[in-house]
Every structure is written in structure tokens, then in C-alpha cells.
Design an enzyme around this catalytic site. Structure first.
Site, PDB file in Angstrom:
ATOM      1  N   ASP A  87       0.838  -1.201   0.000  1.00 64.31           N
ATOM      2  CA  ASP A  87       0.000   0.000   0.000  1.00 64.31           C
ATOM      3  C   ASP A  87       0.873   1.252   0.000  1.00 64.31           C
ATOM      4  O   ASP A  87       0.637   2.205  -0.749  1.00 64.31           O
ATOM      5  CB  ASP A  87      -0.907  -0.031   1.227  1.00 64.31           C
ATOM      6  CG  ASP A  87      -2.078   0.926   1.128  1.00 64.31           C
ATOM      7  OD1 ASP A  87      -2.416   1.360   0.014  1.00 64.31           O
ATOM      8  OD2 ASP A  87      -2.666   1.244   2.178  1.00 64.31           O
ATOM      9  N   HIS A 100      -5.541  -5.637   0.723  1.00 64.75           N
ATOM     10  CA  HIS A 100      -5.580  -4.372  -0.014  1.00 64.75           C
ATOM     11  C   HIS A 100      -4.214  -4.020  -0.600  1.00 64.75           C
ATOM     12  O   HIS A 100      -4.075  -3.756  -1.802  1.00 64.75           O
ATOM     13  CB  HIS A 100      -6.056  -3.261   0.941  1.00 64.75           C
ATOM     14  CG  HIS A 100      -5.950  -1.881   0.390  1.00 64.75           C
ATOM     15  ND1 HIS A 100      -6.917  -1.310  -0.409  1.00 64.75           N
ATOM     16  CD2 HIS A 100      -4.974  -0.928   0.534  1.00 64.75           C
ATOM     17  CE1 HIS A 100      -6.558  -0.082  -0.732  1.00 64.75           C
ATOM     18  NE2 HIS A 100      -5.386   0.177  -0.180  1.00 64.75           N
ATOM     19  N   HIS A 111      -4.306   2.870  -7.085  1.00 65.73           N
ATOM     20  CA  HIS A 111      -5.464   2.530  -6.256  1.00 65.73           C
ATOM     21  C   HIS A 111      -6.719   2.299  -7.108  1.00 65.73           C
ATOM     22  O   HIS A 111      -7.575   1.484  -6.735  1.00 65.73           O
ATOM     23  CB  HIS A 111      -5.714   3.609  -5.201  1.00 65.73           C
ATOM     24  CG  HIS A 111      -4.933   3.393  -3.942  1.00 65.73           C
ATOM     25  ND1 HIS A 111      -3.605   3.726  -3.824  1.00 65.73           N
ATOM     26  CD2 HIS A 111      -5.285   2.833  -2.756  1.00 65.73           C
ATOM     27  CE1 HIS A 111      -3.174   3.398  -2.609  1.00 65.73           C
ATOM     28  NE2 HIS A 111      -4.178   2.860  -1.945  1.00 65.73           N
ATOM     29  N   HIS A 168      -6.354  -1.195  -8.191  1.00 65.49           N
ATOM     30  CA  HIS A 168      -6.759  -2.043  -7.057  1.00 65.49           C
ATOM     31  C   HIS A 168      -8.275  -2.192  -7.028  1.00 65.49           C
ATOM     32  O   HIS A 168      -8.808  -3.292  -6.894  1.00 65.49           O
ATOM     33  CB  HIS A 168      -6.286  -1.437  -5.735  1.00 65.49           C
ATOM     34  CG  HIS A 168      -7.067  -1.920  -4.550  1.00 65.49           C
ATOM     35  ND1 HIS A 168      -8.293  -1.361  -4.188  1.00 65.49           N
ATOM     36  CD2 HIS A 168      -6.839  -2.920  -3.664  1.00 65.49           C
ATOM     37  CE1 HIS A 168      -8.771  -2.010  -3.137  1.00 65.49           C
ATOM     38  NE2 HIS A 168      -7.912  -2.953  -2.788  1.00 65.49           N
TER      39      HIS A 168
END
Length: 361
Positions: free
Chosen positions: A171, A271, A254, A257
Site C-alpha cells: 500500500d 488491499h 489505487h 486495485h
């Protein structure tokens, strides 16, 4: 031009901190609700109660139902209102934090965050990522303020599985590259304004810390010991990445993602594991320097982050499924449009396939 940097009211990090949590919640009122998993409550309840035993404070503990979704937010908000709690404190990981932050906003009470893992940059942010009850990304909820307190007990994190720390590195890995993309395109950060020099510097420091201390930190957690390298990575995953993404901005990593959340084969991933692969895809998408891409791939392989679709759980690559990921990454309002050039789903599909090829190579 308006520039903004935001951060939690107080960030405290150190060994054995949970035992003195009462020292840091004196402004939270006299009735506190702690939210954690059922196992998390079993592991921490006695330590927390001991910290408050000399104080006139009522404590409540409620088990988290597992997903940061509207149903869970409303359930906990009802408990707050019925029992008249004066503050809420989340203990655990990212989805718990996003839930308690959303609840605190809805109930207009202070919120404290106590990570037991360093797997995301969620603890410090004024943002909740809301999912459907089945775990598919729904929306971002941008909150008006950051948590009043983030308390990080490094002893607890040193004893958590190393995969969770590595997911946090995944992340955090996106932080610098997304902030850099936003700076190049003059795209807004999560506050809707421009990033500051300090925010961009923290984002870069986050990346540099990962490269320097990431592998040693993973080894530290594998041995259940707290070292300087681990302390640095906990700060990078939690504080540097938290401030960096929020005040620097999000871009393609992101959004990609979020695209992968539509694939059932990827639902077992954390995540940060999906974000790490999304970072490689972003670098391919922007045709970054080959040495930079190779450095990122090498780092991911060394610490154990996925660099191929197979490592993401996609055993059989079906073009229509990957295109569905690309389409979801390019949904209206997604942060992929903060990239400094026009982006299409076809471009994202191509970048995913090339990132997979580079990872395999």
C-alpha cells in the site's frame, strides 16, 4: 493556488503502548466504545481495562462484523446512540478503522485508532473506503477531519504475521508514485486542493524507507522482534503513507486495485497486495524509466508482493475478465483520471498484460 496538508491530531508510536492507552484519551469523555474482531477483543480487553481501572471511565467492547459497509456502519452508529458513548476507538486493521471513522463522523464523536497490524495507511487518514456487503468496492467517503488519535503499539505489530506488514508495504509503495503523478498533472489531493512540498517530500521518504528497511523489517517480524528497521517501516506504512496519499493524492495504482475487486479470484488478497501490482501497472501505463520499474518489481519479489497475475490468484487469464478489471478501474470519478494524460480502459488492459509479462520475466 490553495495547498493543504492534513494529519491526525496525535500520532504516538512505541513498544507496549496499549497498556497506557488511557494516558492518550483524556479528552474522549467518560464512556468509550472499542471496536475490534472477536479475537482482537479477547487479546486486548484485559490490557485496556487495566489501563483505565483507576479512572471513572465506562468501557464497552463490540465485535466487528468483517466488512466496512453501510449496514455495519449503521449498526454500530445505533449502538453509539442508544448507549450514549462519547468516543469510539477501533483496534485491528484497515476495514475496522474505516468503519469507526465513518461511525464517528455520523455520530459526531471523537475517534481513536489502534493498529494491531501495519497493513494499510488507513489509520491516519480522513477517508473511509466503503465496500458492498460482499466485499466489492463501492465508494470513498471523504471525512471532514482526521482521527484525533493514532496509537501504534510496535510490540503488537512485531508479533503479527509478516504477510500483513508486507501488505502494508504494498500500500505504501504506491504513495510516492501516485503523489508524483498528481503533482505532474496538478490534480487535487484528497482534500480537493494542491499538494504541499512537505507532503511530496514525505511521500518520497516513504518510498526510500521501503527500499532501505523493507526486507529487514519483514525478517524482524518473522522472528517476532522489534528492530529499528521495523520501527521505520511501521512509520512508513502508517504515517508517511497516510499523510503522503491523502495530502499528495491518489492516481492509477489505487484505481487499478479497485478494478481487481471485481475479480473473485483476487478476493483472498489484502488491499496492499493488490495495490502493489497496481503500482507496477501504473508505472507501465506512464512508461516510466525501465530501471525504476525493475527496482519496484525487484523490491516486490524480495519482500513477497505479487508481480504477476498468477501471484494475484488469476490462474487462467481470460481477456474479458481482465478487461472488466480495466473498465472498473476507469469508472466515472476514479482516481485514475489524476494521471497526467488521458487514460482509457484499453490502455489499462494493455498495461496490466505488460506488467504481468515483466513480472514473469
Amino acid at each position: 493556488m490553495i495547498k493543504t496538508i492534513i494529519a491526525p491530531g496525535k500520532y504516538v508510536q512505541g513498544e507496549q503502548l496499549l497498556a497506557s492507552i488511557s494516558d492518550y484519551t483524556k479528552e474522549f469523555g467518560s464512556k468509550l466504545l472499542f471496536i475490534a474482531s472477536a479475537n482482537g477483543i479477547k487479546r486486548t480487553e484485559q490490557t485496556i481495562e487495566n489501563s483505565y481501572k483507576a479512572l471513572d471511565v465506562t468501557l464497552g467492547f463490540e465485535a466487528f462484523n468483517g466488512e466496512c459497509c453501510d449496514k455495519e456502519i449503521n449498526r454500530i452508529k445505533t449502538i453509539i446512540e442508544n448507549e450514549k458513548y462519547t468516543a469510539i476507538i477501533g483496534i485491528g486493521g484497515g476495514k475496522i478503522f474505516d468503519t469507526v471513522k465513518a461511525v464517528a463522523y455520523e455520530a459526531a464523536i471523537p475517534v481513536g485508532i489502534v493498529p494491531t497490524i501495519a497493513s494499510t495507511d488507513a489509520p491516519c487518514s480522513a477517508l473511509s473506503v466503503i465496500y458492498t456487503e460482499s466485499g466489492v468496492f463501492d465508494r470513498y467517503l471523504v471525512l471532514p477531519s482526521n482521527p484525533e488519535l493514532v496509537l501504534v503499539d510496535t510490540t503488537i505489530i512485531a508479533n503479527a504475521p509478516s504477510r500483513l506488514l508486507v501488505a502494508g508495504m504494498g500500500d505504501a509503495l504506491a504513495t510516492y508514485f501516485e503523489a508524483r503523478a498528481c503533482e505532474r498533472s496538478c490534480a487535487p489531493n484528497m482534500t480537493g486542493t494542491q499538494s504541499t512540498l512537505s507532503a511530496n517530500a514525505l511521500a518520497k521518504l516513504c518510498y526510500e524507507t521501503l527500499l532501505k528497511d523493507g526486507f529487514m523489517a519483514k525478517c524482524s517480524v518473522d522472528k517476532k522482534v522489534c528492530t529499528k528497521a521495523l520501527e521505520n517501516i511501521i512509520e512508513a506504512n502508517t504515517l508517511l503513507s497516510g499523510i503522503g496519499f491523502e495530502s499528495g493524492g491518489l492516481a492509477a495504482a489505487h484505481a487499478i486495485h479497485n478494478g481487481f475487486t471485481v475479480m473473485e479470484a483476487c478476493h483472498h488478497l489484502y488491499h496492499g497486495e493488490k495495490v502493489a501490482f497496481g503500482t507496477i501497472v501504473q508505472l507501465v501505463l506512464e512508461h516510466a524509466d525501465a530501471d525504476e520499474i525493475n527496482t519496484v518489481i525487484a523490491f516486490c519479489k524480495k519482500v513477497g508482493l505479487p508481480v504477476t497475475l498468477k501471484a494475484m490468484g488469476v490462474e487462467n487469464i481470460v481477456e474479458s475478465e481482465i478487461r472488466a478489471v480495466a473498465e472498473a478501474a476507469c469508472a466515472e470519478g476514479e482516481t485514475i483520471y489524476n494521471m497526467p494524460f488521458c487514460v482509457t480502459a484499453d490502455m489499462v488492459y494493455s498495461a496490466i498484460m505488460l506488467a504481468d509479462a515483466l513480472g514473469n520475466a
